[in-house]
Design an enzyme around this catalytic site. Sequence first.
Site, PDB file in Angstrom:
ATOM      1  N   ASP A 273     -45.767  41.556  35.667  1.00  0.00           N
ATOM      2  CA  ASP A 273     -45.143  40.386  36.290  1.00  0.00           C
ATOM      3  C   ASP A 273     -45.369  39.129  35.463  1.00  0.00           C
ATOM      4  O   ASP A 273     -46.303  39.069  34.651  1.00  0.00           O
ATOM      5  CB  ASP A 273     -45.777  40.116  37.672  1.00  0.00           C
TER       6      ASP A 273
ATOM      7  N   TYR B  64     -56.376  48.424  35.190  1.00  0.00           N
ATOM      8  CA  TYR B  64     -56.212  46.985  35.396  1.00  0.00           C
ATOM      9  C   TYR B  64     -57.549  46.370  35.797  1.00  0.00           C
ATOM     10  O   TYR B  64     -58.414  47.039  36.370  1.00  0.00           O
ATOM     11  CB  TYR B  64     -55.222  46.701  36.538  1.00  0.00           C
TER      12      TYR B  64
END
Lengths: 242, 242
Positions: free
Chosen positions: B52, B110
Site C-alpha cells: 500500500d 512483515y
Amino acid sequence: MRRIKVRVAYDGGEFYGWQVQPSLPTVQGLLEQVVGEIEGKAVEVAGSGRTDAGVHALAQVAAFTLENPIPLTNLRRAINRLLPPTVRILSAEEVHPDFHPRFEAQAKTYEYRMLREEVCSPFEWPYVHHYPYPLEEDRMIRLAAVFTGSHDFSAFAAADESDTAGKSKVRTIFSSVLEREPGRLIYRVRGSGFLKHMVRNLVGTLLEAGKGNLAELETLPPKSGPTAPAKGLFLVEVEYGE
Amino acid sequence: MRRIKVRVAYDGGEFYGWQVQPSLPTVQGLLEQVVGEIEGKAVEVAGSGRTDAGVHALAQVAAFTLENPIPLTNLRRAINRLLPPTVRILSAEEVHPDFHPRFEAQAKTYEYRMLREEVCSPFEWPYVHHYPYPLEEDRMIRLAAVFTGSHDFSAFAAADESDTAGKSKVRTIFSSVLEREPGRLIYRVRGSGFLKHMVRNLVGTLLEAGKGNLAELETLPPKSGPTAPAKGLFLVEVEYGE
C-alpha cells in the site's frame, strides 16, 4: 518571567539551517513562531549556535523567556503539538533568568556518519555521506587524533566567515576519534566550540588523508579536500556547567 | 532472453504504493521506466505482491525479462544510478525463464513498529506508528499468538478487495509474535501470503485488545479497530524454494 531551556531534535534535511531567514523554513524561525503563538506575542529563541542547512540535531539547546505560567510538561507538549514532526522538543526546564545557551556552553559534541557499503539503504541515505570508494582508513584514524588539543582552526573555517573577522579562531578539541563500525566510519568530535563549517572541513580533510594525500600526518594539516556534505553531520550534545 | 530476480528496498512514504498507477509515482512504475530505459524498450516488472501507499520494504522481490546482456553487477549499478535514492536494488540474480515472484513465493515476513515513548524523534517518525497511550501489552502479546495457523481472514481483508471476490481468503500464518523492545512494540508475522490490508488490520485488532476491548482472546476475533497506519509497516522478506 521565566527563562526556559529546551533540548531540540530536528531533521536538518527539512530546513535551511537553524538561524532565522526571511521567508525560508528554519528551525529557529519555526520555534519563534510556535512559542510566540503560545505566549501571545513575539518571543526570541536563542540557540547554542547555528547549524548549516542539512545538518541534523539529536539535541540542540535553545532558550527563551516566557510570561505564560504554563507548567513545563504542558509547555513541551503544546510546542510539540504545534511543530511539524520534523522538530521535537525533547525536554524543557526552568533556568536562571540570564541563561544564554551559546555563551554558557562548555562543550559540544558532533558526529559525522560515512557509509562504506556499496549500496545505501533508502532509510539511511538522508543521514550519511555515502562513500563506497577505497580509503586508507588507518591513515584517517591517525589524523583524527591529531586534531585534539588547542589549535588555530582558521584554515578549517568557512571562507565567508566575515562576521567573525578579527576574532580568535583558536578552539580546543577535547576528543577527536574516527571509529570503524560495520560498513561505516563514524567521526566523533567534542570541543569547546566550532567555527562555521569546521567539522565538515575536518571530515573533508580526513577523507583526503584516506585517499592517500597529505604526506605528513603528525601535525595539524592545512584544510584539504572539499567540505563534507551536510547530511552526514549530527549535533549530538551541548554541555553546560552545574 | 534472461529472467532477472531483484531484491528492492524502498521508503514507502515517497510513493503511492507498489503498483503502477497512471501519473502517480509508484515503485513498480519507476522500475519499469528505469529498466525500460536500459533495455531500450518497454519492460514489465512483476512484484511478489503489492504494498500500500506508505508501506516500506526492506526487501521486496521483483522480476523482469531482458535481452540486454549486461553483467548482473553492472545491471544493478546502472538501475541504482537511474533510480532516486528512495529506491535501491540490493541484489540481482538470474533465475529460470518463467520465474514469477508472486506465484512462487513460499513465505512473506512483515514487521510493524509501534513507538511507546511520549516523544517521537524526527528520525523515527516516518517509520513508526507513534502510540504513547496506555496499553495492556500482555493481552496484545497473547492475542498475537492466536493469529498463528490456517484461518479464513476475510474479516481482516480490505473492504474493497473486489478483485479477489470468490477466491479463498484462507491464509496460513507460520508465526505471529508481538515483542517488547525498549520504548517499542514490534509485531513480526510470517505467513504463506496476506490479503490486502491484512497485516495492518491484525495490528489494529491487537491495539483494540491492548485498550481492554475484545473480551475473548482464545480464538480469532472479528476484525476490530481501525486499520493501523501504513508508515509503521515494513515488508521484510519474501522467501522462495531452492
